[in-house]
Design a protein around this motif. Structure first.
Motif, short mmCIF file in Angstrom:
data_model
loop_
_atom_site.label_atom_id
_atom_site.label_comp_id
_atom_site.label_asym_id
_atom_site.label_seq_id
_atom_site.Cartn_x
_atom_site.Cartn_y
_atom_site.Cartn_z
N TRP A 55 0.79 -1.20 -0.03
CA TRP A 55 0.08 -0.04 0.12
C TRP A 55 0.95 1.37 0.01
N PHE A 64 -4.38 -3.99 -6.91
CA PHE A 64 -5.43 -4.26 -6.21
C PHE A 64 -6.37 -2.98 -6.32
N HIS A 66 -9.50 -2.58 -6.37
CA HIS A 66 -10.73 -2.12 -5.59
C HIS A 66 -10.38 -1.76 -4.23
N LEU A 67 -9.68 -2.63 -3.67
CA LEU A 67 -9.04 -2.19 -2.19
C LEU A 67 -8.24 -0.94 -2.56
N ASP A 250 -8.32 -9.46 -5.56
CA ASP A 250 -9.08 -7.82 -5.56
C ASP A 250 -10.31 -8.05 -6.23
N ILE A 272 -11.19 -5.23 7.26
CA ILE A 272 -10.27 -6.05 6.42
C ILE A 272 -8.81 -5.93 7.07
#
Length: 469
Positions: A55, A64, A66-67, A250, A272
């Motif tokens: 991240w 990823f 969507h996340l 994802d 999450i």
């Protein structure tokens, strides 16, 4: 360990309209109103082996999307794991709010040098010595469901599909039918149309979770996915194979969140989280080789007085039943290993704040006191090896004490102060309340708060049902 609410870097927001879970403004989303706020259903989704650097480094975000959108929109925390930074202790810390020495799940597997348990893991909820979220939910008359959460065999969960395997062949399905809530495993497989076992892809687990949530309507549901961790171990973090699998996962998580109505006015609260990060090593230290040479481990008799239990990035020294050893002998063993294994560092169970602990002292301020290993990691710990280098601690008793690996060893289990072990924690509370998320242990308090669970006063902690080693 401080929370770092990490903002997205370099994501083209134009893409978000394509991937948005809740494209329409949530005008009816209620604000937090304290006691009057309606208690929502809550889902805890674990993505095993998601490192925080996926991240914090924007080059990974496209894998990823969507996340990434959710993390950008609602915020995400870079959180610490526990020691040892491995799956079963970390997931038990999530549902108890305790460290391994307190909740009783000290590692993925028992200390079992001669493999008398045939490679068995710590699958059984009866070994947890602290109250869990499902215990607390039951006390508060809330219903619970589970898809493959670790250490849940025999747990008091209303609709329980625990993680368990023996040979990872179709025969294991029969085991799961028996160990799951009566008739639930078969009902789920018929509904989803795919076998549910430990070799099932995460898509099957998430579809099962959708069916379970929609049909049983639990107040609390735990969902555990494994494929990212598996690909990291096999091919390495940042590898094409691992990132490709992350992209697929994802999409599956996106579909799952849509299916349960997440981020809609009447949708559930969502947590999450992951259990640990990842690191790669190029050398191996096998401290049990020294214990065998010195006679502390006797292969012929199948007995031992001392053993190192490896977690990958750490190795903890444990005594055999009833065995006591002078600290001077421990230091003699440790000195030999430190001399042979570059990058290895040692901390004794009798360490005090006055001892020079280098960077270790900075990673866990206020916890370096006499007996902290026994209080946090393992009640019988004599000491622990750790490293900040690309070193892997093996549990083997064969071969050389130190070797260079012919290929990279991808794993975890490193000290939780190592930044590579940091992971992610995300909370969406429909009431709008903000939650402090610094450690995997915080999952317990966050879920407890969102579900309005009250703890009953007890006379003392539950006693573990096993002794180790």
């Amino acid at each position: 360990m401080h929370v770092r609410l990490v903002s997205a870097f370099g994501i083209l927001m134009v893409l978000f309209g394509v991937f948005s879970i809740d494209a329409k403004p949530k005008k009816t989303l209620e604000k937090h109103t304290g006691k009057s706020a309606k208690i929502r259903q809550t889902i805890v989704l674990s993505i095993d082996g998601f490192p925080a650097y996926y991240w914090s480094d924007p080059k990974y975000h496209s894998y990823f999307p969507h996340l990434s959108e959710l993390f950008q929109k609602y915020g995400v925390s870079e959180i610490a794991t526990i020691n040892p930074s491995v799956t079963y202790p970390a997931h038990t810390s999530m549902v108890t709010g305790k460290d391994p020495a307190e909740h009783g799940i000290y590692n993925n597997t028992l200390s079992d040098p001669f493999e008398k348990n045939d490679g068995g893991w710590m699958w059984y909820a009866e070994d947890i010595s602290s109250p869990t979220l499902w215990d607390l939910a039951k006390e508060n008359h809330k219903t619970t469901a589970n898809v493959f959460w670790p250490v849940t065999v025999g747990a008091g969960i209303d609709w329980n599909l625990p993680q368990y395997w023996r040979k990872k062949i179709p025969e294991d399905d029969k085991l799961l039918r028996v160990l799951s809530t009566k008739d639930l495993h078969k009902e789920a497989e018929l509904a989803v149309g795919s076998p549910l076992n430990d070799v099932s892809k995460d898509e099957v687990k998430l579809k099962t979770a959708t069916w379970l949530f929609q049909n049983k309507k639990p107040d609390l549901m735990l969902v555990y996915t494994t494929d990212l961790d598996t690909n990291h171990h096999g091919f390495g973090p940042g590898s094409e194979r691992a990132l490709s699998r992350l992209s697929e996962l994802d999409q599956s998580i996106f579909s799952f969140l849509q299916s349960v109505g997440a981020f809609t006015p009447k949708g559930p609260a969502i947590v999450i989280v992951s259990d640990h990060g990842f690191h790669s090593a190029d050398s191996i230290c096998a401290p049990n080789v020294v214990l065998k040479q010195k006679g502390y481990i006797n292969d012929e008799a199948g007995t031992y007085n001392l053993t190192f239990k490896s977690s990958g990035g750490t190795a903890i020294l444990l005594p055999g039943s009833g065995f006591q050893i002078p600290e001077t002998e421990v230091q003699s063993i440790v000195s030999e290993i430190l001399k042979a294994c570059p990058g290895a560092e040692w901390i004794s169970s009798s360490a005090s704040k006055s001892e020079p602990l280098g960077e270790l002292g900075k990673t866990i301020p206020g916890e370096i006191d006499t007996g902290f290993l026994q209080k946090k990691i393992h009640p019988q710990a004599l000491g622990i090896f750790y490293t900040k280098q690309s070193l892997f601690f093996s549990g083997t008793r064969k071969g050389e004490l130190f070797t260079k690996s012919q290929s990279k060893i991808h794993g975890h289990g490193y000290w939780n102060g190592n930044p590579e072990m940091n992971t992610i924690g995300f909370v969406y509370d429909p009431t709008g309340k903000k939650h402090k998320f610094e450690s995997v242990k915080d999952v317990f308090g966050i879920v407890k708060d969102m579900l309005g669970l009250k703890e009953k006063k007890t006379k003392g902690p539950r006693l573990p049902t096993h002794t180790e080693p």
